[in-house]
Design an enzyme around this catalytic site. Structure first.
Site, PDB file in Angstrom:
ATOM      1  N   ASP A 218       7.866  -6.550  12.661  1.00 33.15           N
ATOM      2  CA  ASP A 218       6.381  -7.286  12.741  1.00 33.15           C
ATOM      3  C   ASP A 218       5.523  -6.047  12.748  1.00 33.15           C
ATOM      4  O   ASP A 218       5.719  -4.904  12.031  1.00 33.15           O
ATOM      5  CB  ASP A 218       6.349  -8.042  14.246  1.00 33.15           C
ATOM      6  CG  ASP A 218       5.356  -9.002  14.102  1.00 33.15           C
ATOM      7  OD1 ASP A 218       4.000  -8.508  13.845  1.00 33.15           O
ATOM      8  OD2 ASP A 218       5.419 -10.401  14.338  1.00 33.15           O
ATOM      9  N   HIS A 241       4.759  -5.029   9.424  1.00 30.02           N
ATOM     10  CA  HIS A 241       3.476  -5.573   9.121  1.00 30.02           C
ATOM     11  C   HIS A 241       2.237  -4.833   9.160  1.00 30.02           C
ATOM     12  O   HIS A 241       1.241  -5.241   9.134  1.00 30.02           O
ATOM     13  CB  HIS A 241       3.274  -7.007   9.788  1.00 30.02           C
ATOM     14  CG  HIS A 241       4.352  -7.789   9.644  1.00 30.02           C
ATOM     15  ND1 HIS A 241       4.489  -9.264  10.261  1.00 30.02           N
ATOM     16  CD2 HIS A 241       5.380  -7.916   8.970  1.00 30.02           C
ATOM     17  CE1 HIS A 241       5.334  -9.741   9.998  1.00 30.02           C
ATOM     18  NE2 HIS A 241       6.042  -9.179   8.797  1.00 30.02           N
TER      19      HIS A 241
END
Ligand SMILES: *[C@@H]1O[C@H](CO)[C@@H](O)[C@H](O)[C@H]1NC(C)=O
Ligand SMILES: *[C@@H]1O[C@H](CO)[C@@H](O)[C@H](O)[C@H]1NC(C)=O
Ligand SMILES: *[C@@H]1O[C@H](CO)[C@@H](O)[C@H](O)[C@H]1NC(C)=O
Ligand SMILES: *[C@@H]1O[C@H](CO)[C@@H](O)[C@H](O)[C@H]1NC(C)=O
Ligand SMILES: *[C@@H]1O[C@H](CO)[C@@H](O)[C@H](O)[C@H]1NC(C)=O
Length: 393
Positions: A218, A241
């Site tokens: 993430d 991310h």
């Protein structure tokens, strides 16, 4: 006095002075912790913390909670202050690993609460998230899972030279705290592990993240509502991310994000590079005074992105526009490659257009050599120096 006697006296005095200056140590093994990874060491860690936290210390010295070399199973820890000492040093040996069981029944695996002056140094925290990720992916586990290291309502905290592996959820969460420095830390989890943000800060001021390497499933770093005066410098990110401000505007009454500096970052193979993300809902909020500079992107899908239409589950937001005002955001000396044709995208709110966006010296290409594009919607700003793709303001 003979020379011999004098020497003895000096030795004795030196030893006494040395003893007085040394910080008091609380070794978890002395409290019954098992370095062989066998039985749960939670009670021992908790007792060592209690003793260290209760140590009034001498002027200028802080008690040390020591975790020696070995593998320690820790089911859960709640390290609560305020402490009587000026702060506790948690020193984990370079060959010391503290690992979690497959299930941790709490929001945080290791929680520090009201721990002013805390310093955590060295060693490894292994969240053992594999089973939990599988459980999340096939829908059996619906919760978020425990964060590995949670620093909450604390002032003047440092986390240095620590390695964090495979958290079940966020690796380091900084909540309602002031003056937190994370430096020389390494965070590692697989690209496909769900919700394993590297570092998440929220409702916190004066946060510094320095010389840190993060690869997870993430965001490498995410800054939530109410975060201000943040410095992120010398960061390596990927997979993951990217570096993200948000999501913001998901709830009413959120505080804004302001004064954030990100400089000297390298992002490799991430889905986003530098992202500001708000829900497509009318809840008010703000992001202002953000500076991104000296950032290199290698194969990043969305290198520069403002997305004010975030709505993953497509409920409550379709057809609405974000109430979060984004202003005064600068991007300077950003270069590298995008794996999608649109390397720069500002998709801002129709009711709260982005203002004061500055681009200076941007060199982003689509893959190695092809020209990339920039797309704007409700975004105002200026460009100077060499800006490729050409700005869309
Ligand atoms: C800390 O000290 C207080 C008072 O001396 C005592 O009551 C308490 O049990 C101590 N706590 C721990 C965790 O040792
Ligand atoms: C860990 O242990 C190995 C083998 O005992 C040793 O060579 C190494 O220096 C230790 N590393 C640290 C960081 O303590
Ligand atoms: C950055 O962190 C790494 C890993 O902890 C450390 O080895 C290195 O010395 C640090 N570099 C600087 C400039 O502080
Ligand atoms: C912005 O944040 C940085 C880093 O914490 C701090 O040094 C600086 O004083 C802040 N600037 C303002 C105007 O508050
Ligand atoms: C930009 O946001 C609008 C809503 O404001 C949305 O309909 C559109 O799909 C978004 N465009 C892109 C390219 O993300």
């Amino acid at each position: 006095m003979s020379g011999h006697r004098l020497t003895l006296l000096l030795v004795a005095l030196t030893a006494l002075v040395g003893l007085a200056a040394a910080d008091a140590e609380y070794n978890v093994v002395d409290y019954g912790a098992r370095p062989d990874g066998g039985a749960d060491s939670a009670a021992a860690f908790q007792a060592a913390w209690g003793a260290a936290c209760n140590d009034t210390g001498r002027s200028g010295s802080r008690p040390v909670l020591r975790v020696p070399a070995g593998r320690f199973l820790l089911s859960r820890a709640y390290f609560k202050g305020p402490c009587r000492s000026a702060g506790v040093v948690v020193a984990i040996d370079g060959n010391g690993t503290v690992f979690a069981p497959p299930v941790v029944d709490s929001m945080a695996w290791i929680m520090f609460h009201h721990a002013d002056g805390l310093a955590i140094r060295g060693g490894t925290l292994d969240g053992q998230g594999q089973e939990y990720w599988a459980c999340k992916k096939d829908g059996r586990c619906t919760g978020q899972g425990p964060r590995t290291l949670d620093i909450s309502q604390s002032k003047g905290v440092s986390v240095e030279q620590l390695t964090l592996l495979d958290s079940k959820n966020v690796h380091i969460a900084i909540f309602d705290s002031t003056g937190v420095t994370v430096e020389g830390v390494r965070i590692v989890a697989p690209a496909n592990s769900p919700n394993t943000d590297g570092i998440h800060a929220q409702l916190s001021r004066h946060v510094r993240i320095l010389n840190t390497t993060i690869g997870t499933g993430d965001d490498c770093v995410s800054l939530g509502p109410g975060t201000s005066d943040v410095l992120i410098r010398d960061i390596k990110c990927g997979p993951g991310h990217g570096i993200s401000i948000g999501s913001l505007g998901g709830q009413a009454g959120e505080e804004g994000v302001r004064n954030v500096t990100v400089e000297r970052a390298v992002l490799t193979g991430t889905t986003n590079g530098l992202r500001i993300k708000t829900w497509g809902m009318p809840n008010p909020g703000s992001v202002t005074g953000v500076s991104f500079s000296q950032v290199t992107m290698h194969r990043v899908a969305n290198p520069i992105l403002v997305d004010q239409d975030y709505c993953p589950r497509k409920v409550d937001c379709p057809g609405k526009s974000s109430g979060v005002q984004i202003s005064d955001v600068s991007y300077e000396d950003i270069e590298g490659t995008s794996t999608t044709p649109v390397a720069v995208k500002f998709n801002c709110s129709a009711t709260n257009p982005c203002s004061g966006i500055k681009l200076r010296n941007i060199r982003l290409t689509y893959r190695q050599k092809r020209p990339a594009q920039a797309k704007c919607r409700n975004a105002g700003g200026s460009a100077s120096g060499e800006v490729r793709p050409a700005s869309c303001f």
